[in-house]
Scaffold this motif. Structure first.
Motif, PDB file in Angstrom:
ATOM      1  N   ARG A  52      28.835  17.386   2.339  1.00 37.00           N
ATOM      2  CA  ARG A  52      28.949  16.668   1.305  1.00 37.00           C
ATOM      3  C   ARG A  52      28.246  15.080   1.542  1.00 37.00           C
ATOM      4  O   ARG A  52      28.340  14.587   2.750  1.00 37.00           O
ATOM      5  N   VAL A  53      27.301  14.580   0.950  1.00 36.15           N
ATOM      6  CA  VAL A  53      26.832  13.248   1.430  1.00 36.15           C
ATOM      7  C   VAL A  53      28.024  12.342   0.740  1.00 36.15           C
ATOM      8  O   VAL A  53      28.177  12.080  -0.729  1.00 36.15           O
ATOM      9  N   VAL A  54      28.163  11.796   1.301  1.00 32.67           N
ATOM     10  CA  VAL A  54      28.831  10.003   0.904  1.00 32.67           C
ATOM     11  C   VAL A  54      28.315   9.277   0.866  1.00 32.67           C
ATOM     12  O   VAL A  54      28.469   8.135   0.599  1.00 32.67           O
ATOM     13  N   SER A  55      27.350   8.696   1.112  1.00 35.90           N
ATOM     14  CA  SER A  55      26.268   7.616   1.227  1.00 35.90           C
ATOM     15  C   SER A  55      24.890   8.161   1.256  1.00 35.90           C
ATOM     16  O   SER A  55      24.341   8.638   2.246  1.00 35.90           O
ATOM     17  N   ALA A  56      23.845   7.047   0.539  1.00 36.60           N
ATOM     18  CA  ALA A  56      22.256   7.777   0.809  1.00 36.60           C
ATOM     19  C   ALA A  56      21.944   6.629   0.413  1.00 36.60           C
ATOM     20  O   ALA A  56      22.742   5.723  -0.138  1.00 36.60           O
ATOM     21  N   SER A  57      20.663   6.404   0.660  1.00 32.80           N
ATOM     22  CA  SER A  57      19.900   4.980   0.703  1.00 32.80           C
ATOM     23  C   SER A  57      18.218   5.435   0.817  1.00 32.80           C
ATOM     24  O   SER A  57      18.065   6.693   1.278  1.00 32.80           O
ATOM     25  N   GLN A  58      17.353   4.886  -0.041  1.00 32.09           N
ATOM     26  CA  GLN A  58      15.854   5.098   0.235  1.00 32.09           C
ATOM     27  C   GLN A  58      15.695   3.912  -0.162  1.00 32.09           C
ATOM     28  O   GLN A  58      15.649   2.763  -0.704  1.00 32.09           O
ATOM     29  N   THR A  59      14.344   3.870   1.176  1.00 25.15           N
ATOM     30  CA  THR A  59      13.378   2.541   1.142  1.00 25.15           C
ATOM     31  C   THR A  59      12.071   3.013   1.351  1.00 25.15           C
ATOM     32  O   THR A  59      11.901   4.063   1.640  1.00 25.15           O
ATOM     33  N   PHE A  60      11.125   2.194   0.793  1.00 20.64           N
ATOM     34  CA  PHE A  60       9.341   1.850   1.653  1.00 20.64           C
ATOM     35  C   PHE A  60       9.094   1.057   2.341  1.00 20.64           C
ATOM     36  O   PHE A  60       9.414  -0.333   2.440  1.00 20.64           O
ATOM     37  N   VAL A  61       8.132   1.389   3.047  1.00 27.84           N
ATOM     38  CA  VAL A  61       7.785   0.654   4.571  1.00 27.84           C
ATOM     39  C   VAL A  61       6.055   0.651   3.944  1.00 27.84           C
ATOM     40  O   VAL A  61       5.545   1.912   4.385  1.00 27.84           O
ATOM     41  N   THR A  62       5.642  -0.062   3.430  1.00 24.69           N
ATOM     42  CA  THR A  62       4.145  -0.367   4.167  1.00 24.69           C
ATOM     43  C   THR A  62       3.465  -0.377   5.668  1.00 24.69           C
ATOM     44  O   THR A  62       3.897  -0.436   6.372  1.00 24.69           O
ATOM     45  N   GLN A  63       1.943   0.022   5.697  1.00 24.69           N
ATOM     46  CA  GLN A  63       1.303   0.551   6.795  1.00 24.69           C
ATOM     47  C   GLN A  63       1.224  -0.889   7.732  1.00 24.69           C
ATOM     48  O   GLN A  63       1.862  -0.871   8.401  1.00 24.69           O
ATOM     49  N   LYS A  64       0.843  -2.010   6.402  1.00 25.32           N
ATOM     50  CA  LYS A  64       1.274  -3.728   7.407  1.00 25.32           C
ATOM     51  C   LYS A  64       2.180  -3.931   8.029  1.00 25.32           C
ATOM     52  O   LYS A  64       1.770  -4.336   8.788  1.00 25.32           O
ATOM     53  N   GLU A  65       3.381  -3.435   6.753  1.00 27.72           N
ATOM     54  CA  GLU A  65       4.437  -3.952   8.213  1.00 27.72           C
ATOM     55  C   GLU A  65       5.322  -3.382   9.377  1.00 27.72           C
ATOM     56  O   GLU A  65       5.200  -4.371  10.028  1.00 27.72           O
ATOM     57  N   LEU A  66       4.153  -2.354   9.548  1.00 27.23           N
ATOM     58  CA  LEU A  66       4.193  -1.108  10.393  1.00 27.23           C
ATOM     59  C   LEU A  66       3.227  -1.095  11.222  1.00 27.23           C
ATOM     60  O   LEU A  66       3.272   0.333  11.614  1.00 27.23           O
ATOM     61  N   ALA A  67       2.513  -1.769  11.045  1.00 29.55           N
ATOM     62  CA  ALA A  67       0.966  -1.687  11.440  1.00 29.55           C
ATOM     63  C   ALA A  67       1.551  -1.436  13.204  1.00 29.55           C
ATOM     64  O   ALA A  67      -0.061  -0.871  13.487  1.00 29.55           O
ATOM     65  N   ASN A  68       2.299  -1.794  14.222  1.00 31.99           N
ATOM     66  CA  ASN A  68       2.177  -1.263  15.279  1.00 31.99           C
ATOM     67  C   ASN A  68       2.353   0.025  15.126  1.00 31.99           C
ATOM     68  O   ASN A  68       2.540   1.030  16.797  1.00 31.99           O
ATOM     69  N   TYR A  69       3.071   1.171  14.046  1.00 34.10           N
ATOM     70  CA  TYR A  69       3.327   2.728  14.031  1.00 34.10           C
ATOM     71  C   TYR A  69       2.871   3.013  13.522  1.00 34.10           C
ATOM     72  O   TYR A  69       2.043   4.277  13.831  1.00 34.10           O
ATOM     73  N   MET A  70       2.151   2.161  12.693  1.00 27.32           N
ATOM     74  CA  MET A  70       1.064   3.458  10.844  1.00 27.32           C
ATOM     75  C   MET A  70      -0.657   2.599  11.172  1.00 27.32           C
ATOM     76  O   MET A  70      -0.664   1.670  11.122  1.00 27.32           O
ATOM     77  N   GLN A  71      -1.417   3.656  10.649  1.00 33.24           N
ATOM     78  CA  GLN A  71      -2.998   3.180  10.527  1.00 33.24           C
ATOM     79  C   GLN A  71      -2.966   3.838   9.496  1.00 33.24           C
ATOM     80  O   GLN A  71      -3.264   4.848   9.446  1.00 33.24           O
ATOM     81  N   PRO A  72      -4.286   3.454   8.536  1.00 34.50           N
ATOM     82  CA  PRO A  72      -4.665   4.010   7.448  1.00 34.50           C
ATOM     83  C   PRO A  72      -5.894   5.136   7.959  1.00 34.50           C
ATOM     84  O   PRO A  72      -5.553   5.532   9.048  1.00 34.50           O
ATOM     85  N   SER A  73      -5.446   6.253   6.629  1.00 30.89           N
ATOM     86  CA  SER A  73      -6.610   7.253   7.194  1.00 30.89           C
ATOM     87  C   SER A  73      -8.324   6.989   7.518  1.00 30.89           C
ATOM     88  O   SER A  73      -8.290   5.677   7.426  1.00 30.89           O
ATOM     89  N   GLU A  74      -8.677   7.741   8.275  1.00 29.22           N
ATOM     90  CA  GLU A  74      -9.893   7.682   8.673  1.00 29.22           C
ATOM     91  C   GLU A  74     -10.390   7.674   7.652  1.00 29.22           C
ATOM     92  O   GLU A  74     -10.213   8.812   6.520  1.00 29.22           O
TER      93      GLU A  74
END
Length: 210
Positions: A161-183
């Protein structure tokens, strides 16, 4: 010439009392380039946990809970450096809300070696066999062209059973040290594709080998 310096005062609600205090501004997720990488991840984890606490309809703070490593939604066995850091941030944030967080990576015994003394492990054979845990935090990550969608749930493993749930979105710019745009040129199933410009495919998580 004298300059006037205005220091903002923030009202803090502590135990039902209102107090005035000078506090530094919280890290912003608008642009992660100006923050240490882990600071942005921890702020993201806090945002997720705040929503989980708000949506929680069953879990008590005294019930043990384990945070699993977030996985890619298309590959339940796939993860990356960002997910591993987010896992640590979720544990810290849950503890800050006074939940009973259990560290799954503690071995049965301390290993004393020439390189140091270790207690953490990812070897399942060294883990405790009897953890009194019924609730898990599980997360899936979906990569898109400009960032990542993260779905997080607290699940009761005795009945799924799911007792709690969360949805969020983070942009590439917000996490630029971890993500980069595709080539501009990407490889899919061994075939090279040339896009009109970079960033038209899903973002790439740094260090995932893709």
């Amino acid at each position: 010439m004298l300059k006037r310096v205005i220091i903002p005062l923030t009202l803090l609600m502590l135990g039902g009392c209102v107090a005035k205090s000078v506090t530094p501004p919280k890290p912003s997720l608008v642009d992660g380039n100006g923050l240490p990488p882990t600071a942005v991840i921890n702020h993201l984890a806090q945002r997720i946990v705040t929503e989980l606490v708000k949506q929680n309809d069953a879990l008590r703070s005294d019930q043990p809970i384990v945070v699993a490593t977030p996985v890619l939604v298309g590959d339940m066995n796939g993860t990356n450096a960002l997910a591993q850091q987010l896992q640590q941030g979720l544990m810290t944030s849950l503890h800050s809300f006074q939940f009973n967080v259990v560290d799954l990576n503690l071995a049965d015994g301390l290993r004393v070696t020439a390189n140091g003394d270790f207690i953490l492990t990812r070897d399942w054979q060294q883990l405790s066999k009897n953890l009194p845990v019924e609730h898990l935090v599980v997360s899936t990550m979906s990569l898109v062209t400009n960032g990542m969608a993260i779905n997080t749930r607290i699940v009761n493993i005795s009945n799924n059973r799911v007792v709690s749930a969360s949805q969020t979105f983070v942009t590439q710019k917000e996490l630029a040290n971890y993500m980069q745009p595709s080539e501009q040129i990407v490889s899919q199933n061994g075939i090279l594709y040339r896009q009109a410009s970079p960033g038209m495919n899903e973002v790439r998580v740094l260090g995932d080998g893709k």
